[in-house]
Write a protein that holds these residues in place. Structure first.
Motif, mmCIF file in Angstrom:
data_model
loop_
_atom_site.group_PDB
_atom_site.id
_atom_site.type_symbol
_atom_site.label_atom_id
_atom_site.label_comp_id
_atom_site.label_asym_id
_atom_site.label_seq_id
_atom_site.Cartn_x
_atom_site.Cartn_y
_atom_site.Cartn_z
ATOM 1 N N GLY A 113 0.040 -40.219 -1.126
ATOM 2 C CA GLY A 113 0.618 -39.819 0.153
ATOM 3 C C GLY A 113 0.463 -38.347 0.466
ATOM 4 O O GLY A 113 0.653 -37.940 1.621
ATOM 5 N N ASP A 114 0.142 -37.526 -0.555
ATOM 6 C CA ASP A 114 -0.137 -36.111 -0.279
ATOM 7 C C ASP A 114 -1.344 -35.998 0.648
ATOM 8 O O ASP A 114 -2.246 -36.848 0.603
ATOM 9 N N ILE A 128 -17.078 -35.400 -0.946
ATOM 10 C CA ILE A 128 -17.088 -36.440 -1.979
ATOM 11 C C ILE A 128 -15.891 -36.274 -2.908
ATOM 12 O O ILE A 128 -15.262 -37.254 -3.326
ATOM 13 N N MET A 129 -15.551 -35.034 -3.252
ATOM 14 C CA MET A 129 -14.368 -34.792 -4.087
ATOM 15 C C MET A 129 -13.105 -35.289 -3.401
ATOM 16 O O MET A 129 -12.223 -35.874 -4.039
ATOM 17 N N TYR A 130 -12.994 -35.036 -2.091
ATOM 18 C CA TYR A 130 -11.817 -35.511 -1.361
ATOM 19 C C TYR A 130 -11.712 -37.039 -1.448
ATOM 20 O O TYR A 130 -10.627 -37.586 -1.675
ATOM 21 N N ILE A 131 -12.843 -37.701 -1.230
ATOM 22 C CA ILE A 131 -12.840 -39.172 -1.275
ATOM 23 C C ILE A 131 -12.456 -39.657 -2.668
ATOM 24 O O ILE A 131 -11.699 -40.629 -2.833
ATOM 25 N N SER A 132 -12.966 -38.977 -3.694
ATOM 26 C CA SER A 132 -12.609 -39.343 -5.061
ATOM 27 C C SER A 132 -11.113 -39.182 -5.299
ATOM 28 O O SER A 132 -10.465 -40.045 -5.918
ATOM 29 N N LEU A 133 -10.531 -38.074 -4.806
ATOM 30 C CA LEU A 133 -9.089 -37.882 -4.939
ATOM 31 C C LEU A 133 -8.313 -38.958 -4.187
ATOM 32 O O LEU A 133 -7.255 -39.415 -4.650
ATOM 33 N N ALA A 134 -8.832 -39.348 -3.048
ATOM 34 C CA ALA A 134 -8.166 -40.398 -2.276
ATOM 35 C C ALA A 134 -8.150 -41.704 -3.059
ATOM 36 O O ALA A 134 -7.132 -42.411 -3.109
ATOM 37 N N VAL A 139 -4.487 -39.712 -2.353
ATOM 38 C CA VAL A 139 -4.385 -38.598 -1.407
ATOM 39 C C VAL A 139 -4.969 -39.011 -0.062
ATOM 40 O O VAL A 139 -5.966 -39.743 -0.001
ATOM 41 N N GLU A 140 -4.369 -38.542 1.013
ATOM 42 C CA GLU A 140 -4.897 -38.787 2.349
ATOM 43 C C GLU A 140 -5.698 -37.563 2.814
ATOM 44 O O GLU A 140 -5.226 -36.438 2.691
#
Length: 424
Positions: A113-114, A128-134, A139-140
């Protein structure tokens, strides 16, 4: 009796600087290098520093060579700090900008939810890192709105302000200059919004350092990642990360620490390094670090004159390229840097790149995968990326324009001199 034209003192001074910069750059005698957004030509002091240390390692050993050069290794931090306006304690030397960026991201204990606020023009590795964190942490990823083209495009700081009203927003992350565009994002304005909201700000300055003035205090960022190989004209395989005093005082550190980042003080405890070096790894390439030191020192000595010349050459080249009727410039923002993206009718960008390279002109291609959120609206799957720097000359840029004009007309490419003229 004819009166000779008198050269203005400023023009004469710049002529002398350009001649010196080119004399320091052996590659200028071999080809016209317009791929500085990929990797700038290293000046002689940088190449010498790397070569000398490798030779020293071969003679006396790697550990011993590092110990003998400890003073110059320390100077690397001072030169980088001077370059971006901070103290040496705020600088970590890392393998590349992406490693620095990922180290900063890993310092956050994200929970489902962060939210991470970013833009449509962030670097592909970052996206790509953001998508991996999601996927891994829940994470949104929220992309702020862009300004309309009439207002310059790029991220809208007011959109960021609105998104940060949501308490789930843990980080704002922004690429200052995208890899596939000449856009210069309003990082200072976004930094001010983040500072007011109390939300950490991470800047990818990979394409900014070396061609734009950088002052981390003005940016109000918590982290700034950069590379050595691009406009900074350093070696490949080395970069650095800025970490603010505020972040260090909060005790932030990357997910994975090694014995350079912390001391193992007991079976179940460790003590963090007191500086940004907590983001480093113990093993790093000393020869490249010394090359990075030389590159940062060279950039500091070149100073504002080099930055202004890079900007002026890019503006000149854009004007010349507009004279080719079938060439389309994809950069239409009012605040542009020395990255120019273009397409030429009936010519695939890859073919253009190879034809120009065969004639001694280095350019690069920008692919849809490098930024399809940005390139798709331009209806361009692959485009030519041209990136001049301060050691280039107008004659070199004119040679590129002549070559592109000839290709557009279906004519033979003009021959290019092995050593382009040194005059500005």
């Amino acid at each position: 009796m004819a009166t000779e034209a008198i050269e203005a003192p400023e023009a004469s001074a710049m002529r002398g600087l350009v001649e010196r910069w080119r004399e320091d750059t052996p590659g200028c005698t071999q080809r016209i290098h317009l791929n500085n957004a990929g990797a700038g030509l290293m000046p002689r002091p940088v190449a010498d520093a790397i070569r000398d240390h490798i030779e020293l390692e071969s003679r006396i050993g790697g550990y011993e060579a590092a110990e003998s050069m400890a003073g110059k290794i320390e100077e690397t931090y001072a030169e980088l700090a001077r370059l971006i306006g901070c103290a040496p304690r705020n600088v970590a030397v890392v393998e590349n900008a992406t490693v620095g960026f990922s180290q900063a991201l890993s310092a956050f204990d994200f929970r489902p939810g962060d939210r991470i606020v970013t833009s449509r023009s962030d670097y592909p590795s970052n996206q790509i890192m953001y998508i991996s964190l999601a996927r891994r942490c829940g994470v949104e990823i929220v992309m702020a709105d862009d300004l309309p083209p009439s207002e310059g495009g790029g991220i809208d700081p007011e959109s960021v302000r609105g998104l940060l009203r949501d308490p789930r927003c843990r980080l704002v992350s922004l690429t200052w200059v995208p890899t596939n565009s000449g856009l210069v994002q309003p990082v200072q304005e976004v930094g001010a919004v983040c500072a007011t909201a109390g939300v950490p700000f991470l800047v990818d300055a990979c394409q900014a350092v070396g061609q734009l003035p950088v002052d981390v205090a003005r940016l109000q960022c918590d982290f700034l990642a950069a590379t050595g190989r691009k406009f900074l004209r350093g070696p490949r395989g080395i970069g650095f990360l800025y970490v603010s005093d505020h972040a260090l005082e909060r005790g932030v550190y990357p997910l994975y620490l090694d014995m350079r980042a912390a001391d193992w003080t007991g079976p179940d405890d460790f003590r963090l390094a007191g500086s940004a070096r907590r983001f480093e790894n113990w093993e790093y390439p000393y020869a490249l670090v010394l090359g990075l030191r030389a590159a940062a020192r060279y950039a500091n000595q070149a100073g504002a004159a080099a930055l202004e010349r890079t900007r002026d050459l890019a503006a000149y080249l854009r004007g010349r390229l507009e004279e080719i009727p079938t060439l389309r410039l994809l950069d239409r923002h009012p605040h542009l840097c020395a990255i120019i993206i273009a397409t030429l009718a009936n010519w695939p960008a890859l073919d253009l790149e190879q034809r120009l390279r065969d004639r001694g002109i280095n350019v690069n291609t920008s692919y849809r995968r490098d930024g399809f959120l940005d390139l798709d609206p331009q209806r361009a799957a692959v485009a030519l990326r041209i990136s001049p720097h301060y050691y280039n000359t107008r004659q070199e840029l004119d040679t590129l324009v002549a070559a592109l004009g000839a290709l557009a007309d279906g004519a033979a490419l003009p021959e290019i001199a092995a050593a382009p003229p040194a005059s500005p």
